[in-house]
Design a protein around this motif. Structure first.
Motif, short mmCIF file in Angstrom:
data_model
loop_
_atom_site.label_atom_id
_atom_site.label_comp_id
_atom_site.label_asym_id
_atom_site.label_seq_id
_atom_site.Cartn_x
_atom_site.Cartn_y
_atom_site.Cartn_z
N GLY A 86 0.87 -1.11 0.10
CA GLY A 86 -0.02 0.09 0.16
C GLY A 86 0.89 1.20 0.08
O GLY A 86 2.18 1.15 -0.46
N ASP A 87 0.24 2.26 0.38
CA ASP A 87 1.10 3.67 0.36
C ASP A 87 1.84 3.78 1.60
O ASP A 87 2.04 2.90 2.44
CB ASP A 87 -0.14 4.73 0.29
N HIS A 88 2.63 4.97 1.91
CA HIS A 88 3.34 5.00 2.88
C HIS A 88 2.77 5.14 4.21
O HIS A 88 3.49 4.93 5.50
CB HIS A 88 4.02 6.63 2.63
N ASP A 89 1.29 5.03 4.38
CA ASP A 89 0.46 4.96 5.53
C ASP A 89 0.36 3.50 5.74
O ASP A 89 -0.75 3.26 6.83
CB ASP A 89 -0.49 5.96 5.64
N GLY A 90 0.29 2.68 4.78
CA GLY A 90 -0.08 1.49 4.87
C GLY A 90 -1.68 1.11 4.37
O GLY A 90 -2.19 0.15 4.48
N ILE A 91 -1.98 2.41 3.67
CA ILE A 91 -3.48 2.28 2.96
C ILE A 91 -3.56 1.58 1.70
O ILE A 91 -2.67 1.99 0.96
CB ILE A 91 -3.93 3.66 2.85
N ARG A 92 -4.03 0.57 1.59
CA ARG A 92 -4.31 0.07 0.18
C ARG A 92 -5.27 0.79 -0.68
O ARG A 92 -6.61 0.75 -0.34
CB ARG A 92 -4.58 -1.58 0.19
N GLN A 93 -4.88 1.09 -1.89
CA GLN A 93 -5.89 1.69 -2.79
C GLN A 93 -5.71 1.45 -4.06
O GLN A 93 -4.61 1.09 -4.41
CB GLN A 93 -5.49 3.35 -2.80
N LEU A 94 -6.77 1.33 -4.84
CA LEU A 94 -6.50 1.34 -6.34
C LEU A 94 -7.79 1.88 -7.00
O LEU A 94 -8.87 1.64 -6.64
CB LEU A 94 -6.75 -0.26 -6.73
N ARG A 95 -7.47 2.79 -7.98
CA ARG A 95 -8.55 3.81 -8.64
C ARG A 95 -8.45 3.46 -9.91
O ARG A 95 -7.62 3.34 -10.72
CB ARG A 95 -8.07 5.08 -8.20
#
Length: 429
Positions: free
Chosen positions: A390-399
């Protein structure tokens, strides 16, 4: 013999050059004067140029093949015809007993003209000889699976080349195949067949087409959905199925089993019905933003042998089905895949809709992007673990974002997107 050695060193096709050496070696020091050039040619048999087939005799070959014509009194060969089409003769490939030629793609075949004569004709200074010989199209080539999200009883359509004389379509599994009900068009570039029972994806997810000319190759473009890797199907409860309006990353009133001109594949799908703004302008209803804001892992990790974190990112594809219904031209529309990595790079890749969607009549097509195609400058994902992080905060995103690149013209369209998933496209490490 010196000329033959030079040919061996310079010829791009080493198999052909090696064969020439074998076939011509004993004759290399001879000239036409040592043969009776007044005798008419005789064709004894035809074979390919693989040394392992020295004793074989062929009665057919495919376009693109290199063949050796074997016989006697061939040293003054001027021309070779297949189905009355001239192939041309290179004197370097001619001896008294052998003529090597390549069957180019312009030769008529029984696939495109059922009335071809199926004859090879060789002309020398002293006469000519004929030989019954059938020219076939190359082995089938599968270039695109129209809609990979299929199961037993569904119609599967393939796009490709050389779908002639197809006798079998193999599906994933042990001896899972179809020999009846296979429909192809006159141009040999589409094939439709009903998916059989008994699919097994433990070893492969590829579809293989077999004809009289051979079998199609397998690659990431010849696969169907295995059932693994789903991120968002807009039906199944999971990490993204929160009880609030934007839980699936799109307004809840756009998630339904029908949209104008688009029927569902299976259950609900994410729909967009609007005039997509020109010049890539933004609005929220043209975006699907899948995000696990609480840090959950929404990307697939099982089965572990396929979703191994150490596997190269290039072994994975991001795939989804997309349908568009529009009376306007769609060449300016595209879908952007966006992913933020742990190094704060916004990685993205844009796919023109016309690259996969061959019609704009509400038909579903599978879109696919290799995970390493998501880039930002020189930055890209290295391993599957990079994607899972995921991102630098550990949030997984896909857009997914629908873009209209036309500088001035809004494009009115209805678009459906379903079954967003991560697929292990290459299983070898």
């Amino acid at each position: 013999m010196k000329n033959i050695i030079l040919l061996l060193k310079s010829h791009q096709n080493l198999w052909t050059a090696m064969m020439l050496l074998l076939l011509m070696g004993s004759m290399a020091s001879c000239s036409d004067d040592e043969f009776d050039t007044s005798a008419p040619p005789v064709i004894e048999r035809i074979r390919n140029t693989n040394p392992n087939t020295a004793d074989s005799s062929f009665v057919s070959a495919t376009l693109g093949s290199t063949i050796a014509i074997l016989g006697n009194n061939l040293s003054t060969t001027l021309e070779v015809y297949l189905n009355d089409y001239p192939l041309g003769v290179n004197p370097a490939y001619v001896t008294n007993n052998t003529v090597v030629i390549q069957i180019n793609d312009s030769v008529p075949t029984v696939a495109t003209n059922p009335d071809v004569i199926n004859k090879l004709r060789l002309v020398t200074r002293a006469g000519e000889a004929t030989y019954d010989f059938q020219t076939l199209p190359p082995a089938p080539q599968v270039l695109q699976v129209k809609n990979q999200y299929v199961g037993p009883g569904d119609q599967l359509t393939l796009y490709g080349r050389y779908f002639y004389f197809v006798d079998t379509v193999y599906f994933p599994g042990d001896d899972v195949f179809v020999t009846t009900g296979i429909q192809t068009n006159a141009g040999g570039n589409t094939l439709t067949v009903t998916v059989p029972e008994g699919l097994d994806f433990s070893e492969s997810s590829n579809v293989i087409v077999v004809s009289r000319s051979g079998a199609s190759a397998t690659n990431r473009n010849t696969q169907i959905y295995s059932g693994w890797g789903m991120v968002a199907d807009f039906d199944t409860p999971g990490v993204l199925n929160w009880p609030w309006d934007w839980g699936w990353g799109i307004s809840g009133d756009m998630i339904r089993n029908t949209q104008p001109g688009i029927a569902a594949l299976d259950g609900n799908f994410a729909g967009m019905n609007q005039a997509f703004p020109a010049n890539n302008d933004w609005n929220n209803d043209k975006v699907i933003n899948l995000a696990a804001w609480s840090g959950e892992q929404m990307f697939p990790t099982t089965p572990s042998n396929l979703y191994n974190p150490a596997a190269p990112a290039g072994n994975f594809d991001i795939r989804f089905e997309l349908a568009i219904n529009s009376a306007m031209p769609i060449q300016d529309l595209s879908v952007q895949i966006w992913y933020p990595d742990r190094n704060e790079n916004e990685l993205s890749y844009t796919i023109p809709l016309s690259e996969f969607a061959r019609t704009a009549d509400g038909t579903w097509y599978t879109f696919s992007a290799n995970m390493t195609q998501l880039t930002n400058g020189n930055n890209r994902l290295g391993t599957y673990a990079d994607f899972l992080a995921g991102d630098h905060d550990g949030i997984r995103q896909l857009r997914l974002v629908i873009q209209n690149t036309n500088p001035t013209q809004n494009i009115r369209a209805t678009i459906g997107i379903d079954n967003i998933r991560i697929v292990r496209a290459v299983r070898q490490q």
